[in-house]
Design a protein around this motif. Structure first.
Motif, PDB file in Angstrom:
ATOM      1  N   LYS A 188       0.860  -1.184   0.000  1.00  0.00           N
ATOM      2  CA  LYS A 188       0.000   0.000   0.000  1.00  0.00           C
ATOM      3  C   LYS A 188       0.893   1.229   0.000  1.00  0.00           C
ATOM      4  O   LYS A 188       1.782   1.356   0.859  1.00  0.00           O
ATOM      5  N   GLU A 189       0.679   2.114  -0.948  1.00  0.00           N
ATOM      6  CA  GLU A 189       1.512   3.302  -1.043  1.00  0.00           C
ATOM      7  C   GLU A 189       1.408   4.134   0.226  1.00  0.00           C
ATOM      8  O   GLU A 189       0.340   4.268   0.817  1.00  0.00           O
ATOM      9  N   TRP A 190       2.538   4.712   0.612  1.00  0.00           N
ATOM     10  CA  TRP A 190       2.616   5.491   1.842  1.00  0.00           C
ATOM     11  C   TRP A 190       3.133   6.882   1.514  1.00  0.00           C
ATOM     12  O   TRP A 190       4.025   7.051   0.671  1.00  0.00           O
ATOM     13  N   TYR A 191       2.572   7.882   2.195  1.00  0.00           N
ATOM     14  CA  TYR A 191       2.955   9.274   1.971  1.00  0.00           C
ATOM     15  C   TYR A 191       3.282   9.912   3.312  1.00  0.00           C
ATOM     16  O   TYR A 191       2.559   9.718   4.297  1.00  0.00           O
ATOM     17  N   ARG A 192       4.346  10.681   3.349  1.00  0.00           N
ATOM     18  CA  ARG A 192       4.788  11.264   4.608  1.00  0.00           C
ATOM     19  C   ARG A 192       3.751  12.251   5.170  1.00  0.00           C
ATOM     20  O   ARG A 192       3.548  12.334   6.371  1.00  0.00           O
ATOM     21  N   ASN A 193       3.115  12.998   4.277  1.00  0.00           N
ATOM     22  CA  ASN A 193       2.103  13.962   4.706  1.00  0.00           C
ATOM     23  C   ASN A 193       0.834  13.220   5.141  1.00  0.00           C
ATOM     24  O   ASN A 193       0.227  12.494   4.352  1.00  0.00           O
ATOM     25  N   PRO A 194       0.389  13.364   6.397  1.00  0.00           N
ATOM     26  CA  PRO A 194      -0.794  12.617   6.872  1.00  0.00           C
ATOM     27  C   PRO A 194      -2.068  12.961   6.104  1.00  0.00           C
ATOM     28  O   PRO A 194      -2.943  12.100   5.947  1.00  0.00           O
ATOM     29  N   ASN A 195      -2.186  14.209   5.645  1.00  0.00           N
ATOM     30  CA  ASN A 195      -3.377  14.579   4.865  1.00  0.00           C
ATOM     31  C   ASN A 195      -3.395  13.880   3.513  1.00  0.00           C
ATOM     32  O   ASN A 195      -4.456  13.490   3.004  1.00  0.00           O
ATOM     33  N   VAL A 196      -2.217  13.709   2.933  1.00  0.00           N
ATOM     34  CA  VAL A 196      -2.114  12.999   1.656  1.00  0.00           C
ATOM     35  C   VAL A 196      -2.411  11.512   1.869  1.00  0.00           C
ATOM     36  O   VAL A 196      -3.079  10.873   1.052  1.00  0.00           O
ATOM     37  N   ARG A 197      -1.938  10.964   2.998  1.00  0.00           N
ATOM     38  CA  ARG A 197      -2.248   9.562   3.314  1.00  0.00           C
ATOM     39  C   ARG A 197      -3.747   9.363   3.453  1.00  0.00           C
ATOM     40  O   ARG A 197      -4.316   8.389   2.970  1.00  0.00           O
ATOM     41  N   ALA A 198      -4.401  10.308   4.119  1.00  0.00           N
ATOM     42  CA  ALA A 198      -5.854  10.210   4.290  1.00  0.00           C
ATOM     43  C   ALA A 198      -6.559  10.334   2.948  1.00  0.00           C
ATOM     44  O   ALA A 198      -7.536   9.613   2.679  1.00  0.00           O
ATOM     45  N   PHE A 199      -6.057  11.199   2.095  1.00  0.00           N
ATOM     46  CA  PHE A 199      -6.652  11.377   0.763  1.00  0.00           C
ATOM     47  C   PHE A 199      -6.521  10.096  -0.055  1.00  0.00           C
ATOM     48  O   PHE A 199      -7.428   9.719  -0.804  1.00  0.00           O
TER      49      PHE A 199
END
Length: 373
Positions: A188-199
Motif C-alpha cells: 500500500k503506497e505510503w505518503y509522509r504527509n498525513p493529509n495525503v495519506r488520508a486522501f
C-alpha cells in the motif's frame, strides 16, 4: 532473464541468505570504496570473508552504504587510487565492477528517518562469467526462500525476520516507492504527509472529483510553483492521477472519461505529457491488462466521453490503440463491440491523420467497413 533483484532484510535475514550462499561458493565481499588517512601504513582492508563482517556496516544508520563486489576468494581484485581534489588528508581506494567482472554486486541497505530502504543484488550480463552467473542464480534462489513475497506492481521481497515487524515499518525502494504492507500481504503506497495519506484512502470517485477541480483551476492554480515546492495539493494530484492506472473495476472508466476536456492545459504529474494524454495512457493500460474483455469494455465506454473532450479523449485513446503495442488487441476487440460503438470508432478513424499509424488505420477502416457491409 533478470539481472537485478531487490529485497528488504534485517541483519538476521541478510546473514541467513548469504550463509547458504557461502556454503556452496567460496566467496569474499569486496568493498568498492575505502578511505585511508594519509600517512597510515599499508593498504586498507577492502576484502571480507563472511557476511557477518559486513552485515553491521550494511545496517549503519543515516548514510548511503558502498557497493560490495561478491567474488571468488582466489580472485585478484583490481584496485586503483583515486585523487580527491577537495581533501589532501585522505587517500581513496576503489574497485570498478567492469574491471572485476567475475563478480556480482550487493548494495547495502540505507536508513533515513522512518523509512527502511532495500538491498539489491545485480549482475552485469554483458560481463557475465560462468561463476558470476551461477552465483547470482544461487543468491536469487536464497532471497526468495528466505523472504515473503508481497503483492505489488513489481515483486517486493521482505526477509522473514523483518516481516514479523511489518506493521511498524515503512518500506522504501527504487521499484516500489514508499509502501506499507497490509494484512493481506499487499503493498500500500505510503505518503509522509498525513493529509495525503488520508486522501489516498478516500473512494476513487472522490479522488476523481479532486482531479476535476484541478482541471477546472479550482486547486493547483500554479502548477509549476506547487510542483517545485511539492505542495500538499500537488501530492494529492499525483495520488489521484495514479489511481487510474490501477483500476480493476472497469465500470469506473465512464467516470474517468467524463473528465476529458479539450480546453484543459494542465500537465501530467510528471510534466512529461498533458493531463489528458496521461488519462488516455492510464485508461488504455488499465483495460489492456484485463483479459479477455478489458479492451472491449474500454471501447464501449468511448461514448461516455463528452463532446468537449472528443479530440483529447476519443481520438487520443484510438491513437494509442493503433500503436503496435495494442493494435492486435484492438482489432480483436472491435469485432465484439456494439454497432453504435463500431460507428463511433469508424468516425474517429476517419478523422485521424497520424502518419505513424497510417497502415494500421487503413487496415482497421477496411475491416470495419467489411463488418458493417
Amino acid at each position: 532473464m533478470i539481472d537485478t533483484i531487490y529485497f528488504f532484510a534485517s541483519r538476521e535475514d541478510i546473514c541467513n541468505i548469504f550463509h547458504e550462499v557461502e556454503r556452496e561458493f567460496d566467496i569474499k565481499y569486496c568493498m568498492t570504496r575505502m578511505d585511508k588517512i594519509v600517512g597510515e601504513k599499508g593498504m586498507p582492508n577492502m576484502e571480507f570473508n563472511t557476511i557477518e563482517e559486513i552485515a553491521d556496516d550494511c545496517h549503519a544508520a543515516h548514510r548511503i552504504q558502498p557497493f560490495y563486489l561478491i567474488a571468488p576468494k582466489t580472485e585478484v581484485m583490481k584496485i586503483y587510487r583515486q585523487v580527491l581534489k577537495d581533501r589532501d588528508d585522505v587517500e581513496r581506494y576503489c574497485m570498478n565492477h567492469t574491471e572485476n567482472g567475475n563478480s556480482v554486486i550487493l548494495k547495502g541497505m540505507q536508513k533515513h528517518e522512518d523509512l527502511t530502504f532495500d538491498y539489491y543484488v545485480h549482475i552485469n550480463r554483458r560481463d557475465e562469467t560462468e561463476f558470476s552467473g551461477l552465483l547470482f542464480k544461487k543468491v536469487v534462489r536464497e532471497i526468495k526462500r528466505n523472504c515473503v513475497r508481497i503483492k505489488c506492481n513489481t515483486p517486493v521481497y521482505i526477509g522473514k525476520e523483518m516481516y514479523k515487524s511489518k506493521k511498524e515499518l515503512v518500506f522504501s525502494g527504487e521499484r516500489c516507492g514508499c509502501i506499507t504492507v497490509t494484512e493481506a500481504d499487499e503493498a500500500k503506497e505510503w505518503y509522509r504527509n498525513p493529509n495525503v495519506r488520508a486522501f489516498s484512502d478516500k473512494p476513487f470517485t472522490e479522488q476523481l472529483s479532486f482531479l476535476r477541480d484541478v482541471f477546472r483551476g479550482k486547486v493547483l492554480k500554479n502548477y509549476k510553483e506547487e510542483r517545485d515546492i511539492f505542495s500538499e495539493a500537488f501530492q494529492m494530484y499525483m495520488v489521484a492521477s495514479a489511481q487510474v492506472w490501477k483500476i480493476k473495476d472497469l465500470s469506473f472508466l465512464k467516470d474517468v472519461f467524463g473528465l476529458f476536456d479539450d480546453d484543459v492545459r494542465v500537465p501530467s504529474p510528471s510534466g512529461a505529457s498533458s493531463a489528458m494524454e496521461y488519462l488516455c495512457e492510464a485508461s488504455v493500460y488499465a483495460a489492456s491488462i484485463q483479459k479477455p474483455d478489458g479492451m472491449r469494455m474500454l471501447l464501449e465506454c468511448l461514448c461516455q466521453i463528452p463532446e468537449k473532450g472528443y479530440f483529447c479523449g476519443c481520438e487520443g485513446i484510438v491513437k494509442l490503440l493503433l500503436r503496435k503495442k495494442y493494435f492486435e488487441k484492438f482489432k480483436m476487440s472491435v469485432e465484439g463491440v456494439t454497432e453504435d460503438t463500431k460507428k463511433l470508432i469508424l468516425k474517429i478513424l476517419e478523422g485521424l491523420n497520424d502518419k505513424n499509424t497510417v497502415n494500421q488505420r487503413k487496415e482497421l477502416l477496411e475491416m470495419l467497413k467489411f463488418i458493417r457491409a
